[in-house]
Every structure is written in structure tokens, then in C-alpha cells.
Enzyme design. Sequence first.
Site, PDB file in Angstrom:
ATOM      1  N   TRP A 102       2.003   1.301  -6.674  1.00 39.32           N
ATOM      2  CA  TRP A 102       1.372   0.285  -5.820  1.00 39.32           C
ATOM      3  C   TRP A 102       1.269  -1.050  -6.537  1.00 39.32           C
ATOM      4  O   TRP A 102       1.424  -2.098  -5.919  1.00 39.32           O
ATOM      5  CB  TRP A 102       0.015   0.771  -5.310  1.00 39.32           C
ATOM      6  CG  TRP A 102       0.170   1.996  -4.459  1.00 39.32           C
ATOM      7  CD1 TRP A 102      -0.248   3.256  -4.748  1.00 39.32           C
ATOM      8  CD2 TRP A 102       0.841   2.078  -3.183  1.00 39.32           C
ATOM      9  NE1 TRP A 102       0.120   4.114  -3.740  1.00 39.32           N
ATOM     10  CE2 TRP A 102       0.781   3.429  -2.772  1.00 39.32           C
ATOM     11  CE3 TRP A 102       1.489   1.152  -2.362  1.00 39.32           C
ATOM     12  CZ2 TRP A 102       1.344   3.876  -1.566  1.00 39.32           C
ATOM     13  CZ3 TRP A 102       2.041   1.591  -1.168  1.00 39.32           C
ATOM     14  CH2 TRP A 102       1.965   2.932  -0.774  1.00 39.32           C
ATOM     15  N   ASP A 171      -6.861  -4.164  -6.181  1.00 39.43           N
ATOM     16  CA  ASP A 171      -6.529  -3.277  -5.064  1.00 39.43           C
ATOM     17  C   ASP A 171      -7.368  -2.019  -5.281  1.00 39.43           C
ATOM     18  O   ASP A 171      -7.100  -1.234  -6.184  1.00 39.43           O
ATOM     19  CB  ASP A 171      -5.024  -2.965  -5.105  1.00 39.43           C
ATOM     20  CG  ASP A 171      -4.619  -1.908  -4.072  1.00 39.43           C
ATOM     21  OD1 ASP A 171      -5.499  -1.424  -3.325  1.00 39.43           O
ATOM     22  OD2 ASP A 171      -3.414  -1.574  -4.022  1.00 39.43           O
ATOM     23  N   LYS A 195      -8.898   6.000   3.014  1.00 41.06           N
ATOM     24  CA  LYS A 195      -9.250   6.993   1.992  1.00 41.06           C
ATOM     25  C   LYS A 195     -10.768   7.168   1.954  1.00 41.06           C
ATOM     26  O   LYS A 195     -11.269   8.201   2.350  1.00 41.06           O
ATOM     27  CB  LYS A 195      -8.685   6.587   0.634  1.00 41.06           C
ATOM     28  CG  LYS A 195      -7.147   6.657   0.609  1.00 41.06           C
ATOM     29  CD  LYS A 195      -6.599   5.585  -0.257  1.00 41.06           C
ATOM     30  CE  LYS A 195      -5.117   5.515  -0.437  1.00 41.06           C
ATOM     31  NZ  LYS A 195      -4.208   5.955   0.557  1.00 41.06           N
TER      32      LYS A 195
HETATM   33  N1  PMP Z   1      -2.578   0.490  -2.683  1.00 43.01           N
HETATM   34  C1  PMP Z   1      -2.944   1.734  -3.012  1.00 43.01           C
HETATM   35  C2  PMP Z   1      -3.660   1.975  -4.305  1.00 43.01           C
HETATM   36  C3  PMP Z   1      -2.656   2.798  -2.140  1.00 43.01           C
HETATM   37  O1  PMP Z   1      -3.015   4.051  -2.460  1.00 43.01           O
HETATM   38  C4  PMP Z   1      -1.994   2.542  -0.917  1.00 43.01           C
HETATM   39  C5  PMP Z   1      -1.684   3.603   0.087  1.00 43.01           C
HETATM   40  N2  PMP Z   1      -1.748   4.884  -0.272  1.00 43.01           N
HETATM   41  C6  PMP Z   1      -1.603   1.227  -0.638  1.00 43.01           C
HETATM   42  C7  PMP Z   1      -1.931   0.231  -1.529  1.00 43.01           C
HETATM   43  C8  PMP Z   1      -0.883   0.887   0.620  1.00 43.01           C
HETATM   44  O2  PMP Z   1      -1.798   0.902   1.644  1.00 43.01           O
HETATM   45  P1  PMP Z   1      -1.437   0.716   3.170  1.00 43.01           P
HETATM   46  O3  PMP Z   1      -0.698   1.941   3.580  1.00 43.01           O
HETATM   47  O4  PMP Z   1      -2.786   0.578   3.811  1.00 43.01           O
HETATM   48  O5  PMP Z   1      -0.621  -0.508   3.294  1.00 43.01           O
END
Ligand code: PMP
Length: 360
Positions: A102, A171, A195
Site C-alpha cells: 500500500w 494511511d 476494517k
Molecule cells: N491502504 C491500506 C493500508 C489498505 O489495507 C487498503 C485496503 N486493504 C488500502 C489502502 C486501499 O483501500 P481502498 O480499497 O479503500 O481503496
Amino acid sequence: MNRAYNFNAGPSALPFSVLERAQQELLDFQHTGMSVMELSHRSKEYDAVHNNAKQLLKELMNIPDTYDILFLQGGASLQFSMVPMNLLANDQIGNYVLTGAWSEKALKEAKKVGKTHVAASSKEANYTYIPSVHDIQLSEHAAYLHITSNNTIFGTQWHEFPNLPVDLIADMSSDILSREINVEQFALIYAGAQKNLGPSGVTVVIIRNDLLERIPENLPTMLDYRTHSTSNSLYNTPPTFAIYMLSLVLEWVKEQGGVKAIEKRNIEKASVIYDAIDESDGFYSPHAEKGSRSFMNVTFTLPSDEITKKFLAEAKERGFVGLAGHRSVGGCRASIYNAVPYEACEALAQFMKEFRKQFA
Ligand code: PMP
């Protein structure tokens, strides 16, 4: 009714009482004769839901008045772009710490917007650890330092945040509200809801007000944080049902005793599974280094792919769902967000011990 032991990585388990309440209120929300989804987003009933969610988050996270809370769409993924579009000026450099897939994605989007710099990384070790705060090398003219507080895929988590003369952006998609933090250490925090906060569909952004002053003038309206700040996140139609669910989850967190109590339970939940790993004489091998272990996503491998398959198949028979690891790490991952009960973690640990006996 047969509820699964839900270890999904996201979307993931929601508190049972929240689901029950949503069910009770579904057909007739507060005597309106309709569900919350069918209300106007300009109605006084929806307005109360919206502002209650905001107020509860402020209270639970102890967010000072110098910050604004935004409810956006586009997931945490859109924040990978919005952060640099709003906050990375032409003569500045966006600093990123790489601790997993991520963070890499956040960096990739920032590169499309402006200049970037990798201030630290654990990529060379397949992201088994969080770099020490002392090893972070900021560039000159740093616009901000971006970190991923919990790495959902690799199962690592920051346990000490950098305290450097730069705006820190995090994030927190996979660990927001799971532990006490000092919001004032951050300039901006963002998190997809699916989450710890509720269902997918809403993304929370907590932004220090002075950042709004440095946003360039030419951004598309919907991608400009000021649009959402000045309109109380009601510039256009917000994801009303997701925000309603968020408000119920936040009420649940409060009933549990707030973030402090949740944190204590999260440590107990993670410990019971990590103990099963540590006591297994290497049968279960943790992906994360000890000091970087996540209390939200416990990642581990088994001696072979065949044994992993057998483990997952037997786990499924016992009602454990969502334990397959992400393909980049392999093995298994137990995601134990706030709404996963201690009993589920204990049952998993017990199963892990029993399963291992077959190979003793
Ligand atoms: N950042 C992290 C730490 C994540 O775990 C996730 C999704 N699992 C995301 C970003 C992406 O999130 P989204 O699917 O809401 O765009």
C-alpha cells in the site's frame, strides 16, 4: 444462525450488535417510514446521523478543534492521489516510507503528481519489518512524510511514530481506532472504513486546518479537500448508509469503553495467536519481525504449500473464514480487527495447536 469466525482482511467483521441494530432500523428509521438509505441527504434526520458520526469520531480519537473530519468516497486509494494533489507543491518533495504494497501504491500515485523521495524502506527484506524512526532520511524541501501505520498484507505495524520537523501523513486504513494515538503527531490521517470503522464506501480524512491553506487553486472541485471541508462533507451526495453504519460502529466502540479498552483487548487477541506461533517450534513461522508485529493482521507460513492447503481446508470446516494469506506473502493471515471477538482468536489459537499435533 451460524455466524462464521470471520478473519477477512477487509471488508471484514462488523460488531454483531451493530448489524442487529441496523436490521431493526432498516425498514423504518426513527419513525420516518423509510430506511436511512431512502432519506434525503439534506433531511434533518440524516443530518443528525452525519454529525453524530463526526462528533463521536472526534470524541473517541480526541481530535482537537484545529482539525477537520471529512467523509469522502473513492477509498483510501483515492487518497494516494488526493494527498499529493493537495499538498505537494511544485518546488517540494513528497517523502514516503515504504513498508508494503500500500505504501508502494501511495508512492506510485504521488510520482504522477510531483517529485518524490523514498525516506526509508524495508522492501529489500520483503517488508518483514518497520524501519527504525532513526533511519528515516528526509529530503530537502519535504512537503510531508507519508507512512502506512499498519501493513495489512505483510502484517507489520508502526509502534513508534516518526517525530521529525515535517508534516506526518498516515494511511491508517487497517488500524485506525484500534489503539490510542495522539492525533496532533499527524498533519493528516486517512482510512477506508471497511476494517475498523464500518462497511466500505466511506473514507475518513482527518486534516489539520492549516493544510487547507496550502492547496493549489486549480484542482477539480471534488478532489480539493476545501470543497468537503467547507460543506461539512455534503457538497454532493455522501455515502449515507456507510456513514450511518460508521455512526453505529462508533457508538459500539464507545460502549466498549472507548479506544483504550479496545486497544487492551486487541493486544490480548493478537497475543493469543502470536503465542500459538511462538510455541510451535517453528511449525508456524511469522512473517513479521517481533518488534514490528501487527496487532491487526497476524501473518505466518507453514512448512509447505501442501500443509498450508490442508490447514486452510480444515480451518474452513471448523468455520474459520478468510485465513489465506495475500499472494505476495503466501501462507496465512488472520485479520483481527476491532469487531473480531477474543473468543474467535482463542478458538483459532486452539485449532493451530491441535493441527500441529498431526505432524509431531
Ligand atoms: N491502504 C491500506 C493500508 C489498505 O489495507 C487498503 C485496503 N486493504 C488500502 C489502502 C486501499 O483501500 P481502498 O480499497 O479503500 O481503496
